[in-house]
Design a protein around this motif. Structure first.
Motif, short mmCIF file in Angstrom:
data_model
loop_
_atom_site.label_atom_id
_atom_site.label_comp_id
_atom_site.label_asym_id
_atom_site.label_seq_id
_atom_site.Cartn_x
_atom_site.Cartn_y
_atom_site.Cartn_z
N GLU A 96 81.60 38.12 40.15
CA GLU A 96 80.74 38.94 41.01
C GLU A 96 79.78 39.78 40.18
OE1 GLU A 96 83.14 40.62 44.60
OE2 GLU A 96 84.57 40.03 43.05
N CYS A 97 80.31 40.34 39.09
CA CYS A 97 79.45 41.15 38.22
C CYS A 97 78.31 40.30 37.65
CB CYS A 97 80.27 41.76 37.09
SG CYS A 97 81.46 43.01 37.62
N TRP A 98 78.65 39.09 37.20
CA TRP A 98 77.64 38.19 36.64
C TRP A 98 76.58 37.87 37.69
CZ3 TRP A 98 76.19 36.06 32.09
CH2 TRP A 98 75.34 34.95 32.14
N LYS A 99 77.01 37.54 38.89
CA LYS A 99 76.08 37.15 39.96
C LYS A 99 75.10 38.27 40.28
CE LYS A 99 76.09 35.54 44.78
NZ LYS A 99 76.94 35.19 45.94
N GLU A 100 75.61 39.48 40.45
CA GLU A 100 74.74 40.60 40.80
C GLU A 100 73.84 41.01 39.64
OE1 GLU A 100 74.23 41.70 43.77
OE2 GLU A 100 75.81 40.46 44.65
N CYS A 101 74.36 40.88 38.43
CA CYS A 101 73.52 41.19 37.26
C CYS A 101 72.37 40.21 37.16
CB CYS A 101 74.37 41.16 35.99
SG CYS A 101 73.44 41.57 34.50
N MET A 102 72.65 38.92 37.39
CA MET A 102 71.60 37.92 37.31
C MET A 102 70.53 38.15 38.38
SD MET A 102 72.55 36.41 34.68
CE MET A 102 71.45 35.02 34.55
N LYS A 103 70.95 38.65 39.53
CA LYS A 103 69.97 38.96 40.58
C LYS A 103 69.01 40.05 40.12
CE LYS A 103 72.67 37.73 44.70
NZ LYS A 103 73.30 38.25 45.93
N LEU A 104 69.57 41.09 39.51
CA LEU A 104 68.70 42.17 39.05
C LEU A 104 67.81 41.72 37.90
CD1 LEU A 104 70.76 45.50 39.15
CD2 LEU A 104 69.13 44.58 40.78
N LEU A 105 68.34 40.89 37.01
CA LEU A 105 67.51 40.36 35.93
C LEU A 105 66.34 39.55 36.50
CD1 LEU A 105 70.26 39.25 33.39
CD2 LEU A 105 68.53 41.00 33.00
N SER A 106 66.63 38.76 37.52
CA SER A 106 65.59 37.96 38.15
C SER A 106 64.54 38.84 38.84
CB SER A 106 66.21 37.01 39.17
OG SER A 106 65.24 36.24 39.82
N ILE A 107 65.02 39.90 39.50
CA ILE A 107 64.10 40.84 40.16
C ILE A 107 63.20 41.52 39.14
CG2 ILE A 107 64.07 43.09 41.33
CD1 ILE A 107 66.65 42.03 42.83
N ALA A 108 63.79 41.92 38.01
CA ALA A 108 63.00 42.56 36.95
C ALA A 108 62.01 41.57 36.35
CB ALA A 108 63.93 43.11 35.88
N GLU A 109 62.43 40.33 36.17
CA GLU A 109 61.51 39.31 35.65
C GLU A 109 60.32 39.13 36.57
OE1 GLU A 109 64.16 35.92 35.13
OE2 GLU A 109 63.87 36.08 32.97
N GLN A 110 60.57 39.09 37.87
CA GLN A 110 59.48 38.92 38.85
C GLN A 110 58.52 40.09 38.79
OE1 GLN A 110 61.19 38.15 42.73
NE2 GLN A 110 62.64 36.69 41.86
N ALA A 111 59.05 41.29 38.53
CA ALA A 111 58.20 42.48 38.49
C ALA A 111 57.19 42.43 37.35
CB ALA A 111 59.05 43.74 38.38
N VAL A 112 57.53 41.72 36.27
CA VAL A 112 56.62 41.65 35.12
C VAL A 112 56.16 40.23 34.85
CG1 VAL A 112 57.61 43.68 34.00
CG2 VAL A 112 58.59 41.44 33.53
N SER A 113 56.34 39.34 35.82
CA SER A 113 56.04 37.92 35.59
C SER A 113 54.58 37.68 35.25
CB SER A 113 56.41 37.09 36.83
OG SER A 113 55.69 37.54 37.96
N SER A 114 53.72 38.54 35.72
CA SER A 114 52.30 38.36 35.42
C SER A 114 51.95 38.82 34.01
CB SER A 114 51.45 39.15 36.42
OG SER A 114 51.75 40.54 36.34
N GLU A 115 52.90 39.55 33.37
CA GLU A 115 52.62 40.10 32.06
C GLU A 115 53.34 39.35 30.94
OE1 GLU A 115 53.58 44.24 32.11
OE2 GLU A 115 52.94 44.47 34.18
N GLU A 116 54.40 38.60 31.27
CA GLU A 116 55.25 38.03 30.23
C GLU A 116 55.80 36.71 30.71
OE1 GLU A 116 56.92 38.60 26.37
OE2 GLU A 116 55.64 39.96 27.50
N ASP A 117 55.84 35.72 29.81
CA ASP A 117 56.45 34.43 30.11
C ASP A 117 57.93 34.54 29.80
OD1 ASP A 117 56.93 31.82 30.69
OD2 ASP A 117 56.23 31.06 28.76
N LEU A 118 58.76 34.64 30.85
CA LEU A 118 60.18 34.93 30.66
C LEU A 118 61.03 33.71 30.93
CD1 LEU A 118 60.24 38.36 32.47
CD2 LEU A 118 59.97 37.91 30.04
N VAL A 119 62.24 33.74 30.36
CA VAL A 119 63.17 32.63 30.56
C VAL A 119 63.62 32.60 32.01
CG1 VAL A 119 65.40 31.70 29.87
CG2 VAL A 119 63.93 32.77 28.17
#
Length: 422
Positions: A96-119
């Motif tokens: 559960e911790c992994w799943k929710e952490c990955m969601k937040l990582l994805s949300i953060a990636e989307q917030a800066v997706s126009s500025e950085e090419d992220l994994v």
């Protein structure tokens, strides 16, 4: 020894609460929350308060941190993310911790997706670790030394740039406020307050008394009211890590141990031609190596128990002592590290929780019963994440936000609140 996958991410559910919020008495003003700390825990709580609350709820959140976003131990974190214990067993609620952490990582990636090419990250830890021998390990990292001729390889574990991720998550919080405003919901607000809170009573607001009656009757009644000018809140969520114990109201009342850890930044000199291999894994052993590219890595960490030093700055002597301690441990696994040079050092003060039958679990819950009965608002604690703040913060931030919004501690698993009964 554990080998990480090569994924290096600078970052990488939201069902609405059904419990009714008793807002009729607050209709004349926004619901006001204070979140103390802008690290992993504080930013996760802030995000989930914004995301989980009804869109039309009039909500104001003040995020307090004198060091700014990720200025404490979270921003210094090595960023090695996986859901396993040192014995390579899945942690309690690790999936559960992994799943929710990955969601937040994805949300953060989307917030800066126009500025950085992220994994791009899948968000599911669906594959177990692999046990590999020396030959397989040397294909990943040439000249690696394996004392027992085996290693545990985690293909899906990742390496996060913690400071960058935290800034991206804060940007995501700001974006959701803007998006709601653009959609006609102009009732959410988030403010970063770059200042310290030294006592919880600072957040109680100015109290005033109005007397009713003709001034002659000795049994005049008094009505207590308070202004919002000095920052009165409906709830305060304490996410200060080791600094929570510095609040006088909580000092000596939390079952936490402090531990200062120094992380060294190493780089390969220009005159050394043998880079760390492309997509080579990070390494967990007696010391850990968080790979930041072919010619940069972080080496950690020292463990200075009972330290009260929360400064991220590291003196020349402290860095030298840390290098003397960590380099032999690292070179026993990766001998090539002796060619790398020290480029800098940072430190963080961890808040280590007590051991339970389920492992070392963080501390959650409402703490008004610990603070006393003379406080006006609700106080909540999310603390003791120890060295697993990155893994824990998504799920625990969500649980805490849901409990705060519904004023219902029962949402939180009893394993995380049982510390209050001891």
């Amino acid at each position: 020894m554990v080998l990480f996958d090569s994924s290096i991410s600078p970052l990488t559910h939201s069902a609405k609460l059904s419990s009714p919020l008793l807002l009729s008495s607050l209709s004349h003003r926004p619901l006001r929350y204070a979140v103390l700390g802008a690290g992993f825990a504080g930013l996760s709580v802030a995000w989930h308060l914004l995301k989980e609350s009804p869109k039309d709820l009039n909500l104001h959140i003040d995020l307090y941190d004198e060091m700014g976003i990720g200025g404490g131990a979270s921003g210094v974190s090595g960023g090695l993310l996986h859901p396993y214990s040192p014995k390579v067993k899945l942690l309690w609620r690790g999936a559960e911790c992994w799943k929710e952490c990955m969601k937040l990582l994805s949300i953060a990636e989307q917030a800066v997706s126009s500025e950085e090419d992220l994994v791009s990250l899948s968000g599911e830890f669906g594959q177990d670790f692999e046990i590999i021998d020396k030959n397989a390990a040397e294909k990943l990292v040439p000249h690696i030394h394996m004392p027992f001729n085996l290693a545990f390889y985690m293909p899906e574990a990742i390496n996060v740039n913690s400071k960058y991720y935290l800034n991206a998550l804060f940007l995501a919080c700001q974006n959701i406020v803007k998006e709601l405003s653009a959609s006609g919901f102009r009732k959410k607000n988030l403010c970063l307050q770059k200042k310290s809170v030294y006592e919880l009573r600072e957040l109680e607001g100015k109290q005033c008394f109005l007397r009713h009656g003709d001034g002659k009757n000795v049994e005049n009644k008094f009505v207590l009211w308070w202004t919002l000018e000095n920052g009165e809140y409906d709830a305060v969520i304490i996410c200060l890590g080791a600094k929570a114990d510095l609040l006088p109201e909580l000092a000596g009342k939390l079952p936490l141990r402090t531990c200062r850890g120094v992380i060294l930044h190493l780089q390969l000199p220009d005159n050394i031609g043998e880079d760390y291999p492309d997509h080579g894994p990070s390494i967990l052993s007696d010391a850990w190596l968080a790979i930041k590219g072919n010619r940069r890595l972080d080496l950690g960490s020292t463990w200075e128990w009972k330290s009260r030093n929360s400064s991220s700055n590291v003196s020349t002597d402290e860095a030298s002592d840390a290098l003397q301690e960590l380099l032999p441990k690292a070179s026993a696994i990766y001998p090539g590290i002796t060619s790398w040079s020290l480029a800098g050092a940072r430190a963080g003060l961890r808040a280590m929780p007590p051991l339970t039958p389920h492992g070392s679990l963080p501390l959650l819950g409402c703490v008004n019963n610990i603070l006393g009965n003379d406080l006006i608002c609700k106080y909540w604690l999310l603390g003791g994440l120890g060295s697993r703040g990155l893994l824990y913060h998504g799920w625990l931030g969500k649980l805490t936000a849901e409990a705060v919004l519904s004023c219902n501690e029962q949402i939180i698993p009893s394993e995380l609140t049982s510390w209050k009964n001891k």
